[in-house]
Design a protein around this motif. Structure first.
Motif, short mmCIF file in Angstrom:
data_model
loop_
_atom_site.label_atom_id
_atom_site.label_comp_id
_atom_site.label_asym_id
_atom_site.label_seq_id
_atom_site.Cartn_x
_atom_site.Cartn_y
_atom_site.Cartn_z
N LYS A 103 37.75 4.10 -9.25
CA LYS A 103 38.19 2.70 -9.18
C LYS A 103 38.54 2.19 -7.77
CE LYS A 103 37.96 1.62 -13.59
NZ LYS A 103 39.03 1.55 -14.58
N MET A 104 38.87 3.07 -6.86
CA MET A 104 39.34 2.58 -5.55
C MET A 104 38.29 2.81 -4.46
SD MET A 104 41.64 1.18 -3.55
CE MET A 104 43.34 1.25 -4.09
N GLN A 126 27.55 -12.99 -5.19
CA GLN A 126 28.13 -12.82 -6.53
C GLN A 126 28.68 -11.40 -6.72
OE1 GLN A 126 25.78 -12.48 -10.26
NE2 GLN A 126 26.76 -14.38 -10.90
N VAL A 127 27.94 -10.42 -6.19
CA VAL A 127 28.39 -9.03 -6.29
C VAL A 127 29.71 -8.86 -5.53
CG1 VAL A 127 27.84 -6.62 -5.80
CG2 VAL A 127 26.02 -8.18 -6.53
N ILE A 128 29.76 -9.42 -4.33
CA ILE A 128 30.97 -9.29 -3.51
C ILE A 128 32.18 -9.89 -4.23
CG2 ILE A 128 32.07 -10.11 -1.37
CD1 ILE A 128 29.25 -9.76 -0.03
N GLY A 129 32.01 -11.09 -4.77
CA GLY A 129 33.12 -11.73 -5.49
C GLY A 129 33.55 -10.93 -6.72
N PHE A 130 32.57 -10.45 -7.43
CA PHE A 130 32.84 -9.64 -8.63
C PHE A 130 33.61 -8.37 -8.27
CE2 PHE A 130 31.63 -6.33 -11.65
CZ PHE A 130 31.93 -6.93 -12.86
N MET A 131 33.15 -7.68 -7.23
CA MET A 131 33.80 -6.43 -6.82
C MET A 131 35.22 -6.69 -6.33
SD MET A 131 31.65 -4.11 -7.56
CE MET A 131 32.52 -2.71 -6.86
N LEU A 135 38.57 -4.88 -7.52
CA LEU A 135 39.47 -4.22 -6.57
C LEU A 135 40.91 -4.72 -6.71
CD1 LEU A 135 37.23 -3.87 -3.43
CD2 LEU A 135 38.43 -2.05 -4.66
N LYS A 136 41.06 -5.99 -7.04
CA LYS A 136 42.42 -6.50 -7.23
C LYS A 136 43.11 -5.74 -8.36
CE LYS A 136 44.94 -10.82 -7.55
NZ LYS A 136 44.88 -12.25 -7.84
N ALA A 137 42.36 -5.43 -9.42
CA ALA A 137 42.92 -4.64 -10.52
C ALA A 137 43.32 -3.24 -10.03
CB ALA A 137 41.91 -4.55 -11.66
N ALA A 138 42.50 -2.67 -9.14
CA ALA A 138 42.81 -1.33 -8.61
C ALA A 138 44.05 -1.37 -7.72
CB ALA A 138 41.61 -0.78 -7.83
N TYR A 139 44.15 -2.37 -6.84
CA TYR A 139 45.34 -2.49 -5.99
C TYR A 139 46.60 -2.66 -6.85
CZ TYR A 139 41.75 -3.77 -2.50
OH TYR A 139 40.64 -3.81 -1.70
N THR A 140 46.46 -3.38 -7.95
CA THR A 140 47.60 -3.59 -8.85
C THR A 140 48.10 -2.27 -9.41
OG1 THR A 140 46.79 -5.80 -9.43
CG2 THR A 140 48.37 -4.80 -10.95
N PRO A 173 37.04 -6.81 6.98
CA PRO A 173 37.51 -7.47 5.75
C PRO A 173 36.77 -6.96 4.50
CG PRO A 173 36.08 -8.93 7.02
CD PRO A 173 36.32 -7.73 7.88
N PHE A 174 37.53 -6.72 3.43
CA PHE A 174 36.92 -6.43 2.13
C PHE A 174 37.80 -6.94 1.00
CE2 PHE A 174 39.76 -2.84 1.59
CZ PHE A 174 39.89 -2.29 2.86
N GLY A 175 38.73 -7.84 1.36
CA GLY A 175 39.55 -8.45 0.33
C GLY A 175 40.87 -7.75 0.10
N PHE A 176 41.36 -7.03 1.10
CA PHE A 176 42.65 -6.35 0.99
C PHE A 176 43.54 -6.85 2.12
CE2 PHE A 176 45.47 -2.87 2.40
CZ PHE A 176 46.22 -2.71 1.25
#
Lengths: 208, 208
Positions: A103-104, A126-131, A135-140, A173-176
């Motif tokens: 997951k991470m 679309q793939v980037i947004g989806f991933m 990832l937000k779920a994994a960080y949580t 950057p990768f959304g973290f």
């Protein structure tokens, strides 16, 4: 000659897990550059070393090992550092290493690659947004786990920490954003404060 | 009362790995339905059982374990079946379980979910196409591995086989056709020929 050779490249968070373990354990090791970005890992010569076409690969006493989780497990025994202390702790360490692979790191590695190492016109938005949503779920999960804890899997730092943390030190950057995840941020600082810690781009060879 | 309880649901290939291991080892076990599709795994009660919000979870003698790879490792010891036979074999088994979590089951599970369990108007087509490309690379690695071999990680069937095979028995489309991968196809038949083998939809409870 070094005791341990690690086939790796600077951009690889999976490689960094093993490199960090070797360095923080004070092992006598040397990196061997694996030129992933130019396709070297898909060539027959490398496939003989690792049919999974992945880095890292560890060489030690005539043995070649792949999969960062296997390498970390092997090193925790052979170096006697950052190891689980009991059967229960061993399972807990393995649990977080598996979670990380599922997951991470897998999803961060992919998302970071798509966002930073592909030409802009080839980026699948679309793939980037989806991933990033996944990832937000994994960080949580990870941030919740680290609430009131210093380390992921035990009372002390273990190979599970090295597995889960690795990609989160990269600057691209990768959304973290550390500001969104205070428990993760404090834990990343805690690992980086271990004597001898180095950033992935300082610890492993790259193309330049 | 059963010795082992497995929190699982029929659509979950990760659950199937553990269910198959319990069944083929002749364990006294019972499934407990985890209603993933209706969000039960994200409820506080389930999060106390598994903070990763995932199935399966195994209960045995007061211990709760999650992550299918940890459960398989635990069962191979407690049941004494399908276990690696040496330290080298143990590492090889772990190597394929990690690869499966990283490259196979994680990506098959996701792709199958997007293609079959989302309403058609919500399906992210670019993500599905992208994941199918990645899966083709995974099938290539596995099929090459099984060239001239009966089992993934050892000379006999091990928990690594149960980990890697599980999602490939599901009937819903996700971009896998046995005809394209002869070594994988023969290996799936080999596992299904083990006495007591059952299809995931027969072995685990579902919503209907």
């Amino acid at each position: 000659m070094a005791d341990y050779k690690l086939h790796c490249f600077a951009e690889s968070g999976h490689s960094y897990k093993a490199a960090l373990m070797l360095e923080l354990s004070g092992a006598n090791w040397e990196p061997v550059f694996a030129d992933f970005m130019n396709g070297a890992l898909r060539q027959p010569e490398y496939l003989e070393t690792n049919e999974m076409a992945e880095a890292p690969v560890l060489e030690h006493k005539g043995t070649k090992l792949s999969q960062s989780g296997v390498i970390l497990d092997y090193l925790s025994t052979s170096l006697g550092k950052f190891a689980p202390g009991s059967a229960d702790e061993r399972r807990e360490v393995l649990r977080w290493i598996l979670w990380d692979n599922h997951k991470m790191s897998s999803q961060v590695g992919l998302t970071r690659f798509l966002m930073n190492f592909l030409p802009e016109e080839k980026r699948p938005e679309q793939v980037i947004g989806f991933m990033q949503g996944r990832l937000k779920a994994a960080y949580t999960v990870l941030d919740r786990r680290l609430e009131g804890r210093d380390w992921v899997a035990a009372e002390h730092c273990t190979i599970a920490d090295f597995s889960c943390c690795s990609y989160l030190y990269y600057p691209e950057p990768f959304g973290f954003d550390r500001a969104d995840w205070p428990n993760i941020a404090a834990w990343l600082d805690r690992i980086a404060a271990i004597d001898g810690w180095q950033h992935p781009y300082d610890l492993m060879p790259g193309r330049t």
